[in-house]
Design an enzyme around this catalytic site. Sequence first.
Site, PDB file in Angstrom:
ATOM      1  N   GLU A   4       0.849  -1.193   0.000  1.00 52.91           N
ATOM      2  CA  GLU A   4       0.000   0.000   0.000  1.00 52.91           C
ATOM      3  C   GLU A   4       0.889   1.249   0.000  1.00 52.91           C
ATOM      4  O   GLU A   4       1.777   1.392   0.853  1.00 52.91           O
ATOM      5  CB  GLU A   4      -0.887   0.033   1.248  1.00 52.91           C
ATOM      6  N   HIS A  40      -3.816  -3.025  -8.391  1.00 56.23           N
ATOM      7  CA  HIS A  40      -5.055  -3.632  -7.917  1.00 56.23           C
ATOM      8  C   HIS A  40      -6.114  -3.596  -9.027  1.00 56.23           C
ATOM      9  O   HIS A  40      -6.891  -4.522  -9.199  1.00 56.23           O
ATOM     10  CB  HIS A  40      -5.541  -2.883  -6.666  1.00 56.23           C
TER      11      HIS A  40
HETATM   12 ZN   LIG Z   1      -6.218  -1.641  -3.522  1.00 56.52          ZN
END
Ligand SMILES: [Zn+2]
Length: 257
Positions: free
Chosen positions: A119, A157
């Site tokens: 992240e 993602h």
């Molecule tokens: Zn994500």
Amino acid sequence: MPAVGILHPSVRLWVAEPGQDGLPASMIRQPSPNQGARRGAPPEAVIDTIIVHFTNMATAEAAVERLCCPEAGVSCHYVIAEDGRIWQLVEETARAHHAGLGGWGRIAEDMNSHSIGIELANRGDVPFPDPQMQMLERVLCGLMNRWRIPPERVIGHSDMAPDRKDDPGPRFDWRRLARQGLAVWPDARASGDDDLATFRELTEAVGYRPDFSDEDVLRAVRLRFRPWARGPLEAGDIAVLKDMATRFPVDRRGVRT
Ligand SMILES: [Zn+2]
């Protein structure tokens, strides 16, 4: 196998230590409760994909807090702040909750068991600062060596879940990673047509799963490779895919031997 680190004697898990395996000594370990064992036995559960996310939260600290909150139920392996600070929330050998439904290449489900999640602190609408990119590159380098992950399996993602995700978004510099062999990027000089059947054939060759609609896949392809493009499928979309399918066909280069 990695050259250094600790093979935990009781659980037989590889434990990456701060200051080793290319990870900085300043790395903060803050274990998240939202994790478990990877499912399936090798080669099914082999770690072969790295998924890049943005946090879409005000600060890296707020993201870490949420990714460690039992009620939220989500987590990832690493969080990297704008200034390059890094947290490890889940050991690489364990399964973090970051991917959700979707797939890439031959993997149609349970991407969490096959992947490492990183992240990056970012709201999605600003560039990713250099110290953050430098730390990401350092971590990617170690991960790709450790787990023998090819550059075409370093994805966003949005690539594995085109129907519901848009991170790391149009401001993420994939080209910078590709220049260092840490991701893939198309050759702008390639040419193509605008045939929809060819489009789906090529997107599958690159890694996009056939389960998603034409619209969702086109959106994901553009988000990553042609963020300025609008409207229906055009020759430029096919051109980049043709080049990618030729040079970086997913799961077909026999990298993992
Ligand atoms: Zn994500």
